[in-house]
Design an enzyme around this catalytic site. Structure first.
Site, mmCIF file in Angstrom:
data_model
loop_
_atom_site.group_PDB
_atom_site.id
_atom_site.type_symbol
_atom_site.label_atom_id
_atom_site.label_comp_id
_atom_site.label_asym_id
_atom_site.label_seq_id
_atom_site.Cartn_x
_atom_site.Cartn_y
_atom_site.Cartn_z
ATOM 1 C CG ASP A 178 -31.097 -21.379 -3.621
ATOM 2 O OD1 ASP A 178 -31.922 -20.692 -2.998
ATOM 3 O OD2 ASP A 178 -31.176 -22.620 -3.688
ATOM 4 C CG MET A 216 -37.855 -25.242 3.073
ATOM 5 S SD MET A 216 -36.688 -24.485 4.205
ATOM 6 C CE MET A 216 -36.883 -25.523 5.643
ATOM 7 C CD GLU A 217 -41.989 -22.246 3.388
ATOM 8 O OE1 GLU A 217 -41.775 -22.017 2.171
ATOM 9 O OE2 GLU A 217 -41.096 -22.206 4.248
ATOM 10 C CD GLU A 259 -40.309 -16.042 0.682
ATOM 11 O OE1 GLU A 259 -39.723 -16.920 0.065
ATOM 12 O OE2 GLU A 259 -41.082 -16.287 1.645
HETATM 13 N N1 ADE Z 1 -35.902 -21.668 -0.637
HETATM 14 C C1 ADE Z 1 -35.031 -21.006 -1.419
HETATM 15 N N2 ADE Z 1 -33.979 -21.784 -1.732
HETATM 16 C C2 ADE Z 1 -34.196 -22.977 -1.133
HETATM 17 C C3 ADE Z 1 -33.452 -24.170 -1.046
HETATM 18 N N3 ADE Z 1 -32.290 -24.296 -1.668
HETATM 19 N N4 ADE Z 1 -33.966 -25.193 -0.316
HETATM 20 C C4 ADE Z 1 -35.142 -25.063 0.309
HETATM 21 N N5 ADE Z 1 -35.876 -23.944 0.274
HETATM 22 C C5 ADE Z 1 -35.413 -22.905 -0.443
#
Ligand code: ADE
Length: 226
Positions: A194, A170-171, A13
């Site tokens: 995704d 996650m951040e 990233e």
């Molecule tokens: N970052 C990218 N895809 C993610 C996902 N499915 N869950 C958590 N963090 C992500």
């Protein structure tokens, strides 16, 4: 001079951002490295914090306390929760929340009396504007963060029901939380790698590179316009 902090969780990233600020200097604090570079009238401090909320929070606080960052941008990839989002679309966060910490424990009587950390509307508006100009689909909405890489359709539905978020990563919430504590503006810009569903792991592997590159491009343009 205005100091802007940019935080990415992963090297992929950060690649384009590192290239852009390679003329700057690198300062290490503990195990974290910070790129400090001038961009016109601005100073940019940029770092890869690693995955998860503690890494993100530590990095954000260092940017503010050590480098004097006056606003923070969190840039990277994320999983799509909203049916309106497709892989490679951008999300400009309106606010960030935790999906793995009960909101009531941060609200009401409990410090810091806030569990939905609002992004700076001007910064998120600029992201939307840049995407519109570049013909990149962009949705504004809530982002949920937690200590899980979500690749399970049932967990995905539970996160949507619990948070009404349109995207998961996650951040972002940890960075928003730190900015709220320090009373400075921030935004979170994410490109969908995704669908956070049963195909999530495979889609992530396929699209993470392209999504990371797109997000970094939008973030660099955002910095240029700030
Ligand atoms: N970052 C990218 N895809 C993610 C996902 N499915 N869950 C958590 N963090 C992500």
């Amino acid at each position: 001079m205005k100091t802007i902090g940019v935080i990415c969780a992963m090297e992929s990233e950060f690649e384009c951002i590192r290239q852009t600020y390679s003329h700057g200097t690198v300062k290490n604090i503990g195990l974290m490295s910070f790129y400090v570079a001038q961009q016109g009238e601005k100073q940019v401090v940029a770092s890869v914090c690693g995955i998860g909320k503690v890494n993100a929070a530590a990095c954000a606080q260092m940017m503010i306390s050590v480098f004097g960052a006056e606003c923070l941008i969190n840039s990277g990839v994320a999983g799509a929760l909203s049916k309106e989002l497709h892989i490679m679309d951008i999300v400009a966060a309106t606010d960030v929340v935790y999906h793995d910490l009960e909101a009531r424990l941060l609200e009401g009587d409990y410090f810091p009396h806030c569990a939905h950390f609002p992004t700076d509307p001007k910064l998120s508006g600029l992201v939307e504007e840049i995407c519109r100009e570049q013909g990149v689909p962009c949705l504004c909405g809530r982002i949920a963060s937690g200590e899980q890489f979500v690749t399970d359709s049932r967990l995905k539905e539970a996160i949507i029901a619990g948070t009404q978020a349109i995207s998961v990563e996650m951040e972002g919430a940890a960075i928003g939380h730190v900015c709220y504590l320090n009373q400075i503006p921030f935004t979170v810009v994410r490109c969908m790698s995704d669908g956070a569903d049963d195909n999530g792991a495979m889609d992530f592997d396929t699209f993470v590179g392209k999504a990371a590159q797109r997000c970094a491009g939008i973030t660099l343009e955002l910095i240029a316009r700030m």
